[in-house]
Design a protein around this motif. Sequence first.
Motif, PDB file in Angstrom:
ATOM      1  N   PRO A  40      26.214  68.568  41.592  1.00 28.58           N
ATOM      2  CA  PRO A  40      26.731  68.273  40.256  1.00 28.58           C
ATOM      3  C   PRO A  40      25.960  67.131  39.605  1.00 28.58           C
ATOM      4  O   PRO A  40      25.818  67.080  38.410  1.00 28.58           O
ATOM      5  CB  PRO A  40      28.183  67.866  40.505  1.00 28.58           C
ATOM      6  CG  PRO A  40      28.521  68.404  41.839  1.00 28.58           C
ATOM      7  CD  PRO A  40      27.231  68.503  42.620  1.00 28.58           C
ATOM      8  N   ASN A  41      25.461  66.227  40.422  1.00 26.26           N
ATOM      9  CA  ASN A  41      24.629  65.136  39.921  1.00 26.26           C
ATOM     10  C   ASN A  41      23.654  64.736  41.022  1.00 26.26           C
ATOM     11  O   ASN A  41      24.067  64.164  42.029  1.00 26.26           O
ATOM     12  CB  ASN A  41      25.481  63.944  39.516  1.00 26.26           C
ATOM     13  CG  ASN A  41      24.632  62.817  38.987  1.00 26.26           C
ATOM     14  OD1 ASN A  41      23.411  62.897  38.967  1.00 26.26           O
ATOM     15  ND2 ASN A  41      25.268  61.769  38.558  1.00 26.26           N
ATOM     16  N   LEU A  94      25.278  58.160  36.049  1.00 30.30           N
ATOM     17  CA  LEU A  94      26.513  58.420  35.319  1.00 30.30           C
ATOM     18  C   LEU A  94      27.467  57.258  35.533  1.00 30.30           C
ATOM     19  O   LEU A  94      27.437  56.622  36.590  1.00 30.30           O
ATOM     20  CB  LEU A  94      27.221  59.680  35.856  1.00 30.30           C
ATOM     21  CG  LEU A  94      26.528  61.013  35.735  1.00 30.30           C
ATOM     22  CD1 LEU A  94      27.287  62.060  36.537  1.00 30.30           C
ATOM     23  CD2 LEU A  94      26.458  61.434  34.290  1.00 30.30           C
ATOM     24  N   GLU A  98      32.822  59.300  34.649  1.00 26.63           N
ATOM     25  CA  GLU A  98      32.116  60.542  34.309  1.00 26.63           C
ATOM     26  C   GLU A  98      31.746  61.298  35.579  1.00 26.63           C
ATOM     27  O   GLU A  98      31.852  62.523  35.646  1.00 26.63           O
ATOM     28  CB  GLU A  98      30.863  60.236  33.481  1.00 26.63           C
ATOM     29  CG  GLU A  98      30.034  61.465  33.138  1.00 26.63           C
ATOM     30  CD  GLU A  98      30.734  62.474  32.238  1.00 26.63           C
ATOM     31  OE1 GLU A  98      30.297  63.636  32.238  1.00 26.63           O
ATOM     32  OE2 GLU A  98      31.706  62.121  31.558  1.00 26.63           O
ATOM     33  N   TYR A  99      31.323  60.567  36.594  1.00 24.08           N
ATOM     34  CA  TYR A  99      31.009  61.199  37.882  1.00 24.08           C
ATOM     35  C   TYR A  99      32.245  61.895  38.443  1.00 24.08           C
ATOM     36  O   TYR A  99      32.178  63.043  38.878  1.00 24.08           O
ATOM     37  CB  TYR A  99      30.482  60.167  38.886  1.00 24.08           C
ATOM     38  CG  TYR A  99      30.154  60.789  40.210  1.00 24.08           C
ATOM     39  CD1 TYR A  99      28.913  61.368  40.419  1.00 24.08           C
ATOM     40  CD2 TYR A  99      31.097  60.840  41.232  1.00 24.08           C
ATOM     41  CE1 TYR A  99      28.617  61.995  41.625  1.00 24.08           C
ATOM     42  CE2 TYR A  99      30.807  61.454  42.432  1.00 24.08           C
ATOM     43  CZ  TYR A  99      29.576  62.025  42.624  1.00 24.08           C
ATOM     44  OH  TYR A  99      29.293  62.648  43.807  1.00 24.08           O
ATOM     45  N   ARG A 102      32.956  65.082  36.491  1.00 16.79           N
ATOM     46  CA  ARG A 102      32.012  66.152  36.835  1.00 16.79           C
ATOM     47  C   ARG A 102      32.300  66.720  38.216  1.00 16.79           C
ATOM     48  O   ARG A 102      32.175  67.928  38.427  1.00 16.79           O
ATOM     49  CB  ARG A 102      30.579  65.647  36.761  1.00 16.79           C
ATOM     50  CG  ARG A 102      30.101  65.477  35.348  1.00 16.79           C
ATOM     51  CD  ARG A 102      28.620  65.289  35.308  1.00 16.79           C
ATOM     52  NE  ARG A 102      28.181  64.962  33.962  1.00 16.79           N
ATOM     53  CZ  ARG A 102      26.928  64.934  33.601  1.00 16.79           C
ATOM     54  NH1 ARG A 102      25.967  65.176  34.472  1.00 16.79           N
ATOM     55  NH2 ARG A 102      26.601  64.629  32.365  1.00 16.79           N
ATOM     56  N   TRP A 103      32.682  65.848  39.132  1.00 15.95           N
ATOM     57  CA  TRP A 103      32.993  66.329  40.481  1.00 15.95           C
ATOM     58  C   TRP A 103      34.231  67.225  40.436  1.00 15.95           C
ATOM     59  O   TRP A 103      34.274  68.273  41.071  1.00 15.95           O
ATOM     60  CB  TRP A 103      33.189  65.147  41.431  1.00 15.95           C
ATOM     61  CG  TRP A 103      33.432  65.584  42.835  1.00 15.95           C
ATOM     62  CD1 TRP A 103      34.562  65.416  43.566  1.00 15.95           C
ATOM     63  CD2 TRP A 103      32.526  66.292  43.691  1.00 15.95           C
ATOM     64  NE1 TRP A 103      34.416  65.965  44.813  1.00 15.95           N
ATOM     65  CE2 TRP A 103      33.179  66.508  44.918  1.00 15.95           C
ATOM     66  CE3 TRP A 103      31.220  66.758  43.526  1.00 15.95           C
ATOM     67  CZ2 TRP A 103      32.572  67.179  45.979  1.00 15.95           C
ATOM     68  CZ3 TRP A 103      30.622  67.425  44.594  1.00 15.95           C
ATOM     69  CH2 TRP A 103      31.295  67.628  45.792  1.00 15.95           C
ATOM     70  N   MET A 105      35.228  69.046  37.952  1.00 15.07           N
ATOM     71  CA  MET A 105      34.856  70.327  37.343  1.00 15.07           C
ATOM     72  C   MET A 105      34.027  71.179  38.304  1.00 15.07           C
ATOM     73  O   MET A 105      34.162  72.404  38.329  1.00 15.07           O
ATOM     74  CB  MET A 105      34.103  70.107  36.033  1.00 15.07           C
ATOM     75  CG  MET A 105      34.974  69.558  34.918  1.00 15.07           C
ATOM     76  SD  MET A 105      36.404  70.600  34.546  1.00 15.07           S
ATOM     77  CE  MET A 105      37.706  69.376  34.547  1.00 15.07           C
ATOM     78  N   ALA A 106      33.190  70.551  39.104  1.00 19.23           N
ATOM     79  CA  ALA A 106      32.399  71.303  40.094  1.00 19.23           C
ATOM     80  C   ALA A 106      33.324  71.975  41.104  1.00 19.23           C
ATOM     81  O   ALA A 106      33.134  73.140  41.452  1.00 19.23           O
ATOM     82  CB  ALA A 106      31.414  70.377  40.802  1.00 19.23           C
ATOM     83  N   LYS A 109      35.179  74.822  39.252  1.00 16.99           N
ATOM     84  CA  LYS A 109      34.318  75.994  39.035  1.00 16.99           C
ATOM     85  C   LYS A 109      34.120  76.770  40.331  1.00 16.99           C
ATOM     86  O   LYS A 109      34.175  78.002  40.338  1.00 16.99           O
ATOM     87  CB  LYS A 109      32.975  75.571  38.439  1.00 16.99           C
ATOM     88  CG  LYS A 109      33.129  75.109  37.001  1.00 16.99           C
ATOM     89  CD  LYS A 109      31.860  74.845  36.220  1.00 16.99           C
ATOM     90  CE  LYS A 109      30.734  74.196  36.851  1.00 16.99           C
ATOM     91  NZ  LYS A 109      29.658  73.781  35.913  1.00 16.99           N
ATOM     92  N   ARG A 141      34.651  70.562  28.800  1.00 13.48           N
ATOM     93  CA  ARG A 141      33.494  70.225  29.632  1.00 13.48           C
ATOM     94  C   ARG A 141      32.595  71.420  29.911  1.00 13.48           C
ATOM     95  O   ARG A 141      31.384  71.272  29.978  1.00 13.48           O
ATOM     96  CB  ARG A 141      33.947  69.621  30.947  1.00 13.48           C
ATOM     97  CG  ARG A 141      34.613  68.301  30.743  1.00 13.48           C
ATOM     98  CD  ARG A 141      34.381  67.417  31.931  1.00 13.48           C
ATOM     99  NE  ARG A 141      34.482  66.036  31.519  1.00 13.48           N
ATOM    100  CZ  ARG A 141      33.454  65.259  31.250  1.00 13.48           C
ATOM    101  NH1 ARG A 141      32.248  65.692  31.361  1.00 13.48           N
ATOM    102  NH2 ARG A 141      33.635  64.019  30.878  1.00 13.48           N
ATOM    103  N   VAL A 142      33.195  72.589  30.119  1.00 18.12           N
ATOM    104  CA  VAL A 142      32.423  73.766  30.533  1.00 18.12           C
ATOM    105  C   VAL A 142      32.073  74.661  29.346  1.00 18.12           C
ATOM    106  O   VAL A 142      31.077  75.380  29.378  1.00 18.12           O
ATOM    107  CB  VAL A 142      33.183  74.538  31.642  1.00 18.12           C
ATOM    108  CG1 VAL A 142      32.452  75.790  32.072  1.00 18.12           C
ATOM    109  CG2 VAL A 142      33.454  73.630  32.841  1.00 18.12           C
TER     110      VAL A 142
END
Length: 156
Positions: A40-41, A94, A98-99, A102-103, A105-106, A109, A141-142
């Motif tokens: 993701p990052n 990030l 924000e990290y 994103r985590w 959302m990863a 998903k 986000r997506v």
Amino acid sequence: MISYIRDEATNSRAGSDLILSRLLEVLLIETLRREASKLPNPGMLRGLSDPQLARAISDIHSDVRRGWTVAELAQRAGMSRSAFAKKFSAAVGLAPVEYLLRWRMAIAKDTLRHGRGSLEEIAEKVGYRSASAFSTAFSQRVGCPPSEFARMASLA
């Protein structure tokens, strides 16, 4: 490289153990380099190389449901809030929150891709208090609602 590893593993020559361990280290590093682009990052690897940041990243990963704050993560890293935020952002690329997003959302998903759980279960799994709040955040986000993402993933 694999042929060198196989050769060293099957032939007992002087120094084989040392050479084999070094070849395996190189293989691991090359694998991490290659796989970093799928994270993701990719900056996560830089963050994990710093013991203070590694603690915070580990905490995020081990309890993604928690409503982490920068102050809590900084305290766990043994740093001031501002020093932690600056160091985290510089290393990882990030801001800490924000990290975390994103985590989340990863994970969401991946869960949607594999059809594991209802929207309510996924929302709870990644730290949202309701399916509605999760769906809104996911869409922002997506770029599409979770149900549409899951449908498109099943067609792929």
